[in-house]
Design a protein around this motif. Structure first.
Motif, PDB file in Angstrom:
ATOM      1  N   LYS A 223       0.836  -1.203   0.000  1.00  0.00           N
ATOM      2  CA  LYS A 223       0.000   0.000   0.000  1.00  0.00           C
ATOM      3  C   LYS A 223       0.871   1.253   0.000  1.00  0.00           C
ATOM      4  CE  LYS A 223      -3.841   2.312   2.338  1.00  0.00           C
ATOM      5  NZ  LYS A 223      -3.551   3.516   1.657  1.00  0.00           N
ATOM      6  N   SER A 224       1.945   1.234   0.767  1.00  0.00           N
ATOM      7  CA  SER A 224       2.852   2.375   0.808  1.00  0.00           C
ATOM      8  C   SER A 224       3.492   2.612  -0.554  1.00  0.00           C
ATOM      9  CB  SER A 224       3.932   2.137   1.863  1.00  0.00           C
ATOM     10  OG  SER A 224       4.864   3.178   1.864  1.00  0.00           O
ATOM     11  N   GLN A 225       3.901   1.546  -1.210  1.00  0.00           N
ATOM     12  CA  GLN A 225       4.487   1.685  -2.548  1.00  0.00           C
ATOM     13  C   GLN A 225       3.472   2.250  -3.535  1.00  0.00           C
ATOM     14  OE1 GLN A 225       5.981  -2.169  -3.632  1.00  0.00           O
ATOM     15  NE2 GLN A 225       7.991  -1.772  -2.758  1.00  0.00           N
ATOM     16  N   LEU A 226       2.264   1.732  -3.496  1.00  0.00           N
ATOM     17  CA  LEU A 226       1.240   2.195  -4.430  1.00  0.00           C
ATOM     18  C   LEU A 226       0.823   3.631  -4.145  1.00  0.00           C
ATOM     19  CD1 LEU A 226      -0.959  -1.005  -4.748  1.00  0.00           C
ATOM     20  CD2 LEU A 226       0.672  -0.098  -6.408  1.00  0.00           C
ATOM     21  N   ASP A 227       0.811   4.017  -2.867  1.00  0.00           N
ATOM     22  CA  ASP A 227       0.466   5.398  -2.512  1.00  0.00           C
ATOM     23  C   ASP A 227       1.490   6.387  -3.058  1.00  0.00           C
ATOM     24  OD1 ASP A 227      -1.816   4.615  -1.183  1.00  0.00           O
ATOM     25  OD2 ASP A 227      -0.928   4.745   0.830  1.00  0.00           O
ATOM     26  N   ASN A 228       2.706   5.925  -3.283  1.00  0.00           N
ATOM     27  CA  ASN A 228       3.766   6.805  -3.777  1.00  0.00           C
ATOM     28  C   ASN A 228       4.080   6.587  -5.250  1.00  0.00           C
ATOM     29  OD1 ASN A 228       4.483   8.256  -1.331  1.00  0.00           O
ATOM     30  ND2 ASN A 228       5.064   6.256  -0.564  1.00  0.00           N
ATOM     31  N   THR A 229       3.199   5.897  -5.956  1.00  0.00           N
ATOM     32  CA  THR A 229       3.410   5.623  -7.375  1.00  0.00           C
ATOM     33  C   THR A 229       2.781   6.726  -8.216  1.00  0.00           C
ATOM     34  OG1 THR A 229       3.433   3.247  -7.011  1.00  0.00           O
ATOM     35  CG2 THR A 229       2.941   3.981  -9.239  1.00  0.00           C
ATOM     36  N   ILE A 230       3.536   7.186  -9.185  1.00  0.00           N
ATOM     37  CA  ILE A 230       3.044   8.193 -10.126  1.00  0.00           C
ATOM     38  C   ILE A 230       3.072   7.569 -11.518  1.00  0.00           C
ATOM     39  CG2 ILE A 230       3.484  10.445 -11.173  1.00  0.00           C
ATOM     40  CD1 ILE A 230       4.786  11.273  -8.532  1.00  0.00           C
ATOM     41  N   VAL A 231       1.949   7.675 -12.227  1.00  0.00           N
ATOM     42  CA  VAL A 231       1.832   7.128 -13.577  1.00  0.00           C
ATOM     43  C   VAL A 231       2.092   8.250 -14.571  1.00  0.00           C
ATOM     44  CG1 VAL A 231       0.293   6.013 -15.227  1.00  0.00           C
ATOM     45  CG2 VAL A 231       0.163   5.412 -12.805  1.00  0.00           C
ATOM     46  N   LEU A 232       3.006   7.995 -15.506  1.00  0.00           N
ATOM     47  CA  LEU A 232       3.320   8.979 -16.540  1.00  0.00           C
ATOM     48  C   LEU A 232       2.641   8.559 -17.833  1.00  0.00           C
ATOM     49  CD1 LEU A 232       7.138   9.447 -15.894  1.00  0.00           C
ATOM     50  CD2 LEU A 232       5.273  10.922 -15.155  1.00  0.00           C
ATOM     51  N   ASN A 233       1.850   9.450 -18.410  1.00  0.00           N
ATOM     52  CA  ASN A 233       1.175   9.206 -19.680  1.00  0.00           C
ATOM     53  C   ASN A 233       2.108   9.569 -20.838  1.00  0.00           C
ATOM     54  OD1 ASN A 233      -1.350   8.387 -18.589  1.00  0.00           O
ATOM     55  ND2 ASN A 233      -1.793  10.534 -18.137  1.00  0.00           N
ATOM     56  N   PRO A 234       1.855   9.005 -22.014  1.00  0.00           N
ATOM     57  CA  PRO A 234       2.696   9.333 -23.178  1.00  0.00           C
ATOM     58  C   PRO A 234       2.704  10.822 -23.525  1.00  0.00           C
ATOM     59  CG  PRO A 234       1.365   7.406 -23.638  1.00  0.00           C
ATOM     60  CD  PRO A 234       0.903   7.952 -22.317  1.00  0.00           C
ATOM     61  N   ASP A 235       1.612  11.543 -23.197  1.00  0.00           N
ATOM     62  CA  ASP A 235       1.565  12.973 -23.516  1.00  0.00           C
ATOM     63  C   ASP A 235       2.304  13.843 -22.494  1.00  0.00           C
ATOM     64  OD1 ASP A 235      -0.104  12.920 -21.333  1.00  0.00           O
ATOM     65  OD2 ASP A 235      -1.878  13.682 -22.380  1.00  0.00           O
ATOM     66  N   GLY A 236       2.932  13.212 -21.498  1.00  0.00           N
ATOM     67  CA  GLY A 236       3.715  13.955 -20.522  1.00  0.00           C
ATOM     68  C   GLY A 236       2.987  14.265 -19.232  1.00  0.00           C
ATOM     69  N   THR A 237       1.685  14.059 -19.181  1.00  0.00           N
ATOM     70  CA  THR A 237       0.949  14.300 -17.946  1.00  0.00           C
ATOM     71  C   THR A 237       1.183  13.135 -16.989  1.00  0.00           C
ATOM     72  OG1 THR A 237      -1.059  13.255 -18.787  1.00  0.00           O
ATOM     73  CG2 THR A 237      -0.833  15.635 -19.123  1.00  0.00           C
ATOM     74  N   SER A 238       0.928  13.396 -15.717  1.00  0.00           N
ATOM     75  CA  SER A 238       1.110  12.354 -14.710  1.00  0.00           C
ATOM     76  C   SER A 238      -0.007  12.448 -13.680  1.00  0.00           C
ATOM     77  CB  SER A 238       2.463  12.503 -14.033  1.00  0.00           C
ATOM     78  OG  SER A 238       2.524  13.732 -13.333  1.00  0.00           O
ATOM     79  N   TYR A 239      -0.199  11.349 -12.982  1.00  0.00           N
ATOM     80  CA  TYR A 239      -1.182  11.328 -11.900  1.00  0.00           C
ATOM     81  C   TYR A 239      -0.788  10.255 -10.896  1.00  0.00           C
ATOM     82  CZ  TYR A 239      -3.158   7.255 -14.304  1.00  0.00           C
ATOM     83  OH  TYR A 239      -3.325   6.035 -14.897  1.00  0.00           O
ATOM     84  N   ARG A 240      -1.268  10.447  -9.676  1.00  0.00           N
ATOM     85  CA  ARG A 240      -1.044   9.459  -8.618  1.00  0.00           C
ATOM     86  C   ARG A 240      -2.174   8.430  -8.658  1.00  0.00           C
ATOM     87  NH1 ARG A 240       2.680  10.128  -4.784  1.00  0.00           N
ATOM     88  NH2 ARG A 240       3.663  12.157  -4.617  1.00  0.00           N
ATOM     89  N   LEU A 241      -1.838   7.223  -8.245  1.00  0.00           N
ATOM     90  CA  LEU A 241      -2.860   6.188  -8.145  1.00  0.00           C
ATOM     91  C   LEU A 241      -3.799   6.531  -7.002  1.00  0.00           C
ATOM     92  CD1 LEU A 241      -0.713   2.967  -8.580  1.00  0.00           C
ATOM     93  CD2 LEU A 241      -2.113   4.118 -10.285  1.00  0.00           C
ATOM     94  N   ARG A 242      -5.065   6.196  -7.172  1.00  0.00           N
ATOM     95  CA  ARG A 242      -6.058   6.426  -6.128  1.00  0.00           C
ATOM     96  C   ARG A 242      -6.595   5.088  -5.668  1.00  0.00           C
ATOM     97  NH1 ARG A 242      -9.259  10.036  -9.832  1.00  0.00           N
ATOM     98  NH2 ARG A 242     -10.512   8.161  -9.798  1.00  0.00           N
TER      99      ARG A 242
END
Length: 70
Positions: free
Chosen positions: A45-64
């Motif tokens: 859970k700690s690892q997933l809470d700190n995971t950021i997903v990078l999209n091909p267009d350069g945007t990013s978001y955190r997992l929820r």
């Protein structure tokens, strides 16, 4: 989870396969396994809470966390 506790889990598993466990050893094995699983889940859970997903267009978001019921 300490290395000693992991070694004890492994020793109890080996003994269970080879000769069987007493009721006290079964209870100890269950308690150790539950503690190991809880630690594993907390770590994941700690690892997933700190995971950021990078999209091909350069945007990013955190997992929820997934909403319950969906």
């Amino acid at each position: 989870m300490t290395d000693e506790k992991i070694q004890r889990i492994n020793a109890l598993a080996k003994k269970a396969r080879e000769e069987g466990l007493t009721l006290e050893e079964q209870a100890e094995q269950k308690e150790l396994r539950e503690a190991y699983i809880a630690g594993f889940r907390n770590s994941l859970k700690s690892q997933l809470d700190n995971t950021i997903v990078l999209n091909p267009d350069g945007t990013s978001y955190r997992l929820r966390e997934k909403r319950k019921g969906n």
